[in-house]
Scaffold this motif. Structure first.
Motif, PDB file in Angstrom:
ATOM      1  N   ILE A  46     177.675  35.528 -25.071  1.00 23.02           N
ATOM      2  CA  ILE A  46     177.297  36.532 -24.080  1.00 23.02           C
ATOM      3  C   ILE A  46     175.863  36.293 -23.616  1.00 23.02           C
ATOM      4  N   THR A  47     174.955  36.052 -24.560  1.00 22.56           N
ATOM      5  CA  THR A  47     173.559  35.820 -24.168  1.00 22.56           C
ATOM      6  C   THR A  47     173.415  34.520 -23.382  1.00 22.56           C
ATOM      7  N   GLU A  48     174.214  33.517 -23.705  1.00 26.08           N
ATOM      8  CA  GLU A  48     174.188  32.270 -22.930  1.00 26.08           C
ATOM      9  C   GLU A  48     174.675  32.530 -21.504  1.00 26.08           C
ATOM     10  N   ALA A  49     175.741  33.298 -21.375  1.00 24.15           N
ATOM     11  CA  ALA A  49     176.278  33.618 -20.049  1.00 24.15           C
ATOM     12  C   ALA A  49     175.270  34.399 -19.219  1.00 24.15           C
ATOM     13  N   LEU A  50     174.511  35.266 -19.860  1.00 27.12           N
ATOM     14  CA  LEU A  50     173.522  36.084 -19.160  1.00 27.12           C
ATOM     15  C   LEU A  50     172.174  35.395 -19.028  1.00 27.12           C
ATOM     16  N   GLY A  51     172.056  34.182 -19.553  1.00 28.34           N
ATOM     17  CA  GLY A  51     170.782  33.472 -19.606  1.00 28.34           C
ATOM     18  C   GLY A  51     170.252  32.992 -18.277  1.00 28.34           C
ATOM     19  N   GLY A  52     171.089  32.873 -17.276  1.00 26.25           N
ATOM     20  CA  GLY A  52     170.636  32.428 -15.962  1.00 26.25           C
ATOM     21  C   GLY A  52     170.660  33.571 -14.963  1.00 26.25           C
ATOM     22  N   LEU A  79     177.769  38.218 -12.405  1.00 23.05           N
ATOM     23  CA  LEU A  79     178.456  39.139 -13.316  1.00 23.05           C
ATOM     24  C   LEU A  79     178.256  40.599 -12.913  1.00 23.05           C
ATOM     25  N   VAL A  80     177.045  40.963 -12.516  1.00 25.88           N
ATOM     26  CA  VAL A  80     176.787  42.338 -12.100  1.00 25.88           C
ATOM     27  C   VAL A  80     177.524  42.632 -10.789  1.00 25.88           C
ATOM     28  N   GLU A  81     177.517  41.693  -9.879  1.00 21.52           N
ATOM     29  CA  GLU A  81     178.248  41.884  -8.623  1.00 21.52           C
ATOM     30  C   GLU A  81     179.742  42.046  -8.901  1.00 21.52           C
ATOM     31  N   LEU A  82     180.253  41.278  -9.830  1.00 20.60           N
ATOM     32  CA  LEU A  82     181.662  41.361 -10.199  1.00 20.60           C
ATOM     33  C   LEU A  82     181.979  42.688 -10.886  1.00 20.60           C
ATOM     34  N   ASP A 131     183.450  37.462  -3.022  1.00 19.85           N
ATOM     35  CA  ASP A 131     183.403  36.199  -2.288  1.00 19.85           C
ATOM     36  C   ASP A 131     182.191  35.424  -2.756  1.00 19.85           C
ATOM     37  N   GLN A 132     182.364  34.149  -2.992  1.00 18.87           N
ATOM     38  CA  GLN A 132     181.297  33.309  -3.536  1.00 18.87           C
ATOM     39  C   GLN A 132     179.974  33.445  -2.783  1.00 18.87           C
ATOM     40  N   PRO A 133     179.946  33.441  -1.448  1.00 21.42           N
ATOM     41  CA  PRO A 133     178.652  33.565  -0.765  1.00 21.42           C
ATOM     42  C   PRO A 133     177.937  34.883  -1.031  1.00 21.42           C
ATOM     43  N   GLU A 134     178.676  35.939  -1.384  1.00 24.21           N
ATOM     44  CA  GLU A 134     178.081  37.241  -1.636  1.00 24.21           C
ATOM     45  C   GLU A 134     177.680  37.427  -3.093  1.00 24.21           C
ATOM     46  N   ALA A 135     177.929  36.427  -3.924  1.00 23.91           N
ATOM     47  CA  ALA A 135     177.745  36.568  -5.362  1.00 23.91           C
ATOM     48  C   ALA A 135     176.291  36.584  -5.800  1.00 23.91           C
ATOM     49  N   VAL A 136     175.407  36.058  -4.978  1.00 24.94           N
ATOM     50  CA  VAL A 136     173.995  36.018  -5.363  1.00 24.94           C
ATOM     51  C   VAL A 136     173.120  36.506  -4.217  1.00 24.94           C
ATOM     52  N   LYS A 177     187.311  38.777 -12.218  1.00 23.64           N
ATOM     53  CA  LYS A 177     187.071  38.938 -13.648  1.00 23.64           C
ATOM     54  C   LYS A 177     188.055  38.064 -14.418  1.00 23.64           C
ATOM     55  N   GLY A 178     187.527  37.372 -15.440  1.00 23.30           N
ATOM     56  CA  GLY A 178     188.333  36.448 -16.212  1.00 23.30           C
ATOM     57  C   GLY A 178     188.978  37.077 -17.434  1.00 23.30           C
ATOM     58  N   PRO A 179     189.735  36.271 -18.181  1.00 24.21           N
ATOM     59  CA  PRO A 179     190.463  36.780 -19.346  1.00 24.21           C
ATOM     60  C   PRO A 179     189.562  37.286 -20.469  1.00 24.21           C
ATOM     61  N   ASN A 180     188.318  36.836 -20.526  1.00 22.24           N
ATOM     62  CA  ASN A 180     187.378  37.287 -21.559  1.00 22.24           C
ATOM     63  C   ASN A 180     186.397  38.329 -21.029  1.00 22.24           C
ATOM     64  N   TRP A 181     186.675  38.892 -19.856  1.00 20.94           N
ATOM     65  CA  TRP A 181     185.762  39.850 -19.234  1.00 20.94           C
ATOM     66  C   TRP A 181     185.455  41.027 -20.158  1.00 20.94           C
ATOM     67  N   GLU A 182     186.456  41.526 -20.860  1.00 19.45           N
ATOM     68  CA  GLU A 182     186.254  42.698 -21.720  1.00 19.45           C
ATOM     69  C   GLU A 182     185.167  42.460 -22.766  1.00 19.45           C
ATOM     70  N   GLU A 183     184.966  41.210 -23.144  1.00 19.53           N
ATOM     71  CA  GLU A 183     183.949  40.876 -24.138  1.00 19.53           C
ATOM     72  C   GLU A 183     182.536  41.075 -23.597  1.00 19.53           C
ATOM     73  N   ILE A 184     182.318  40.735 -22.345  1.00 16.94           N
ATOM     74  CA  ILE A 184     180.973  40.792 -21.768  1.00 16.94           C
ATOM     75  C   ILE A 184     180.746  42.067 -20.950  1.00 16.94           C
ATOM     76  N   GLU A 185     181.807  42.745 -20.589  1.00 17.55           N
ATOM     77  CA  GLU A 185     181.729  43.897 -19.691  1.00 17.55           C
ATOM     78  C   GLU A 185     180.768  44.991 -20.159  1.00 17.55           C
ATOM     79  N   PRO A 186     180.733  45.379 -21.432  1.00 16.91           N
ATOM     80  CA  PRO A 186     179.791  46.446 -21.823  1.00 16.91           C
ATOM     81  C   PRO A 186     178.329  46.090 -21.548  1.00 16.91           C
TER      82      PRO A 186
END
Length: 100
Positions: A6-12, A19-22, A29-34, A74-83
């Motif tokens: 989780i910390t690696e995913a949030l590291g950038g 992730l917050v946009e999602l 849409d990819q262009p709106e993601a950042v 959202k991917g299959p492991n989203w519930e892990e990082i969602e909180p």
């Protein structure tokens, strides 16, 4: 996967933005993601997004990135990082500006 993932995913910053946009909108849409910057920064950011950040989040299962259509869901492991993502999203006004 665990907290280190989780910390690696949030590291950038770009990954946090995606992730917050999602969290707020699914799909994204990819262009709106950042957040957009100057044209030159946008080009560099888009390259990093498509070659580093989105593949990493996709490999981790936090997102599913449709490269052909430029959409992110959202991917299959989203519930892990969602909180943690929800915590960031809900407290944007209390987090340093350079977080997102």
């Amino acid at each position: 996967m665990g907290f280190d993932d989780i910390t690696e995913a949030l590291g950038g910053r770009a990954r946090r933005q995606v992730l917050v946009e999602l969290q707020d909108h699914n799909p994204v849409d990819q262009p709106e993601a950042v957040t957009k910057n100057s044209a030159q920064e946008d080009e560099v950011q888009e390259l990093q997004l498509t070659h580093t950040h989105l593949p990493k989040l996709d490999d981790m299962g936090y997102i599913v990135w449709d490269r052909d259509h430029g959409t992110i869901i959202k991917g299959p492991n989203w519930e892990e990082i969602e909180p943690v993502v929800r915590l960031l999203s809900d407290n944007r006004d209390q987090i340093p500006n350079d977080t997102f």
